[in-house]
Design a protein around this motif. Structure first.
Motif, PDB file in Angstrom:
ATOM      1  N   UNK A  53       0.856  -1.191   0.000  1.00 26.59           N
ATOM      2  CA  UNK A  53       0.000   0.000   0.000  1.00 26.59           C
ATOM      3  C   UNK A  53       0.888   1.235   0.000  1.00 26.59           C
ATOM      4  N   UNK A  54       0.408   2.297  -0.631  1.00 23.42           N
ATOM      5  CA  UNK A  54       1.155   3.553  -0.639  1.00 23.42           C
ATOM      6  C   UNK A  54       0.215   4.714  -0.350  1.00 23.42           C
ATOM      7  N   UNK A  55       0.799   5.913  -0.284  1.00 21.74           N
ATOM      8  CA  UNK A  55       0.062   7.138   0.036  1.00 21.74           C
ATOM      9  C   UNK A  55      -0.689   7.039   1.362  1.00 21.74           C
ATOM     10  N   UNK A  56       0.008   6.481   2.348  1.00 20.96           N
ATOM     11  CA  UNK A  56      -0.576   6.316   3.674  1.00 20.96           C
ATOM     12  C   UNK A  56      -0.021   7.357   4.632  1.00 20.96           C
ATOM     13  N   UNK A  57      -0.795   7.694   5.648  1.00 18.21           N
ATOM     14  CA  UNK A  57      -0.259   8.490   6.755  1.00 18.21           C
ATOM     15  C   UNK A  57       0.618   7.547   7.581  1.00 18.21           C
ATOM     16  N   UNK A  58       1.432   8.112   8.440  1.00 24.26           N
ATOM     17  CA  UNK A  58       2.280   7.291   9.295  1.00 24.26           C
ATOM     18  C   UNK A  58       1.427   6.344  10.147  1.00 24.26           C
ATOM     19  N   UNK A  59       0.337   6.849  10.680  1.00 17.08           N
ATOM     20  CA  UNK A  59      -0.532   6.041  11.534  1.00 17.08           C
ATOM     21  C   UNK A  59      -1.188   4.910  10.742  1.00 17.08           C
ATOM     22  N   UNK A  60      -1.650   5.197   9.517  1.00 14.39           N
ATOM     23  CA  UNK A  60      -2.235   4.149   8.674  1.00 14.39           C
ATOM     24  C   UNK A  60      -1.197   3.079   8.339  1.00 14.39           C
ATOM     25  N   UNK A  61       0.026   3.522   8.041  1.00 12.43           N
ATOM     26  CA  UNK A  61       1.105   2.585   7.712  1.00 12.43           C
ATOM     27  C   UNK A  61       1.444   1.714   8.921  1.00 12.43           C
ATOM     28  N   UNK A  62       1.536   2.314  10.098  1.00 14.48           N
ATOM     29  CA  UNK A  62       1.794   1.533  11.307  1.00 14.48           C
ATOM     30  C   UNK A  62       0.710   0.481  11.517  1.00 14.48           C
ATOM     31  N   UNK A  63      -0.544   0.899  11.378  1.00 15.03           N
ATOM     32  CA  UNK A  63      -1.662  -0.027  11.594  1.00 15.03           C
ATOM     33  C   UNK A  63      -1.597  -1.212  10.632  1.00 15.03           C
ATOM     34  N   UNK A  64      -1.350  -0.942   9.359  1.00 15.11           N
ATOM     35  CA  UNK A  64      -1.278  -2.016   8.372  1.00 15.11           C
ATOM     36  C   UNK A  64      -0.054  -2.900   8.617  1.00 15.11           C
ATOM     37  N   UNK A  65       1.081  -2.275   8.910  1.00 19.37           N
ATOM     38  CA  UNK A  65       2.296  -3.042   9.202  1.00 19.37           C
ATOM     39  C   UNK A  65       2.057  -3.988  10.383  1.00 19.37           C
ATOM     40  N   UNK A  66       1.483  -3.474  11.461  1.00 25.26           N
ATOM     41  CA  UNK A  66       1.229  -4.303  12.637  1.00 25.26           C
ATOM     42  C   UNK A  66       0.254  -5.438  12.328  1.00 25.26           C
ATOM     43  N   UNK A  67      -0.777  -5.134  11.531  1.00 16.44           N
ATOM     44  CA  UNK A  67      -1.759  -6.171  11.171  1.00 16.44           C
ATOM     45  C   UNK A  67      -1.109  -7.285  10.354  1.00 16.44           C
ATOM     46  N   UNK A  68      -0.252  -6.910   9.404  1.00 15.18           N
ATOM     47  CA  UNK A  68       0.415  -7.924   8.579  1.00 15.18           C
ATOM     48  C   UNK A  68       1.409  -8.752   9.388  1.00 15.18           C
ATOM     49  N   UNK A  69       2.142  -8.105  10.269  1.00 20.08           N
ATOM     50  CA  UNK A  69       3.089  -8.838  11.105  1.00 20.08           C
ATOM     51  C   UNK A  69       2.334  -9.808  12.019  1.00 20.08           C
ATOM     52  N   UNK A  70       1.227  -9.359  12.558  1.00 19.35           N
ATOM     53  CA  UNK A  70       0.411 -10.248  13.393  1.00 19.35           C
ATOM     54  C   UNK A  70      -0.124 -11.412  12.562  1.00 19.35           C
ATOM     55  N   UNK A  71      -0.562 -11.130  11.355  1.00 18.42           N
ATOM     56  CA  UNK A  71      -1.113 -12.162  10.470  1.00 18.42           C
ATOM     57  C   UNK A  71      -0.078 -13.242  10.139  1.00 18.42           C
ATOM     58  N   UNK A  72       1.134 -12.826   9.761  1.00 20.45           N
ATOM     59  CA  UNK A  72       2.169 -13.775   9.354  1.00 20.45           C
ATOM     60  C   UNK A  72       2.983 -14.325  10.522  1.00 20.45           C
ATOM     61  N   UNK A  73       3.062 -13.597  11.613  1.00 22.89           N
ATOM     62  CA  UNK A  73       3.801 -14.038  12.785  1.00 22.89           C
ATOM     63  C   UNK A  73       5.306 -13.882  12.632  1.00 22.89           C
ATOM     64  N   UNK A  74       6.000 -13.908  13.772  1.00 19.72           N
ATOM     65  CA  UNK A  74       7.449 -13.699  13.788  1.00 19.72           C
ATOM     66  C   UNK A  74       8.175 -14.959  14.216  1.00 19.72           C
ATOM     67  N   UNK A  75       9.266 -15.248  13.534  1.00 19.31           N
ATOM     68  CA  UNK A  75      10.084 -16.418  13.870  1.00 19.31           C
ATOM     69  C   UNK A  75      10.690 -16.296  15.266  1.00 19.31           C
ATOM     70  N   UNK A  76      11.133 -15.093  15.621  1.00 18.23           N
ATOM     71  CA  UNK A  76      11.826 -14.883  16.895  1.00 18.23           C
ATOM     72  C   UNK A  76      11.001 -15.229  18.114  1.00 18.23           C
ATOM     73  N   UNK A  77       9.677 -15.161  17.987  1.00 19.56           N
ATOM     74  CA  UNK A  77       8.805 -15.526  19.112  1.00 19.56           C
ATOM     75  C   UNK A  77       7.965 -16.757  18.766  1.00 19.56           C
ATOM     76  N   UNK A  78       8.379 -17.446  17.709  1.00 23.07           N
ATOM     77  CA  UNK A  78       7.784 -18.720  17.296  1.00 23.07           C
ATOM     78  C   UNK A  78       6.287 -18.625  16.997  1.00 23.07           C
TER      79      UNK A  78
END
Length: 113
Positions: A53-78
Motif C-alpha cells: 500500500x502507498x500514500x498512507x499516513x504514518x498512523x495508517x502505515x503503522x496499523x497495516x504493518x502491525x496487522x500484517x506482522x500479526x497475520x504472518x507471525x514472527x520467527x523470533x517468538x515462534x
C-alpha cells in the motif's frame, strides 16, 4: 497530514514466501541496511520487494504493518515466518524480543551521556 508512507513486504526470491514486513518510504523498502537475521535469509534465498500500500499516513502505515506482522507471525517468538524483530508500529508501544529491548536500552543510555 502527509500521506507519504508505504507498507511493503520482502519475499524470498527462491520460493516467493514472505519473510519481512515493513513501513516507511520507498527508499527504505529497497534498503539492505537490515538485521543480521534478514541478511542471512537474503544471502541464502535472494529477495524481491512488493509494495502492499502507498500514500498512507504514518498512523495508517503503522496499523497495516502491525496487522500484517500479526497475520504472518514472527520467527523470533515462534508465531510465524517473519524475521521482523518487533511487532511493528511505534517502537515505544512494541512487544519485542528481550535481546532487542536490551539493545534499545543500551542505545538510550549511550545517547544520554
Amino acid at each position: 497530514m502527509e500521506r507519504n508512507k508505504i507498507v511493503y513486504i520482502h519475499r524470498k526470491a527462491s520460493d516467493g514466501s514472505i519473510f519481512y514486513v515493513g513501513m516507511g518510504n520507498v527508499e527504505r523498502a529497497y534498503s539492505r541496511n537490515r538485521s543480521a537475521f534478514w541478511k542471512r535469509v537474503v544471502k541464502r534465498h535472494g529477495y524481491t520487494v512488493e509494495i502492499v500500500a502507498d500514500r498512507l499516513t504514518k498512523e495508517e502505515a503503522w496499523d497495516l504493518e502491525m496487522a500484517l506482522i500479526k497475520q504472518y507471525g514472527r520467527m523470533g517468538i515462534k508465531t510465524g515466518c517473519l524475521v521482523n524483530h518487533t511487532s511493528g508500529g511505534p517502537i515505544s508501544n512494541d512487544l519485542c524480543e528481550k535481546s532487542v529491548r536490551n539493545k534499545i536500552k543500551k542505545l538510550k543510555k549511550v545517547k544520554r551521556t
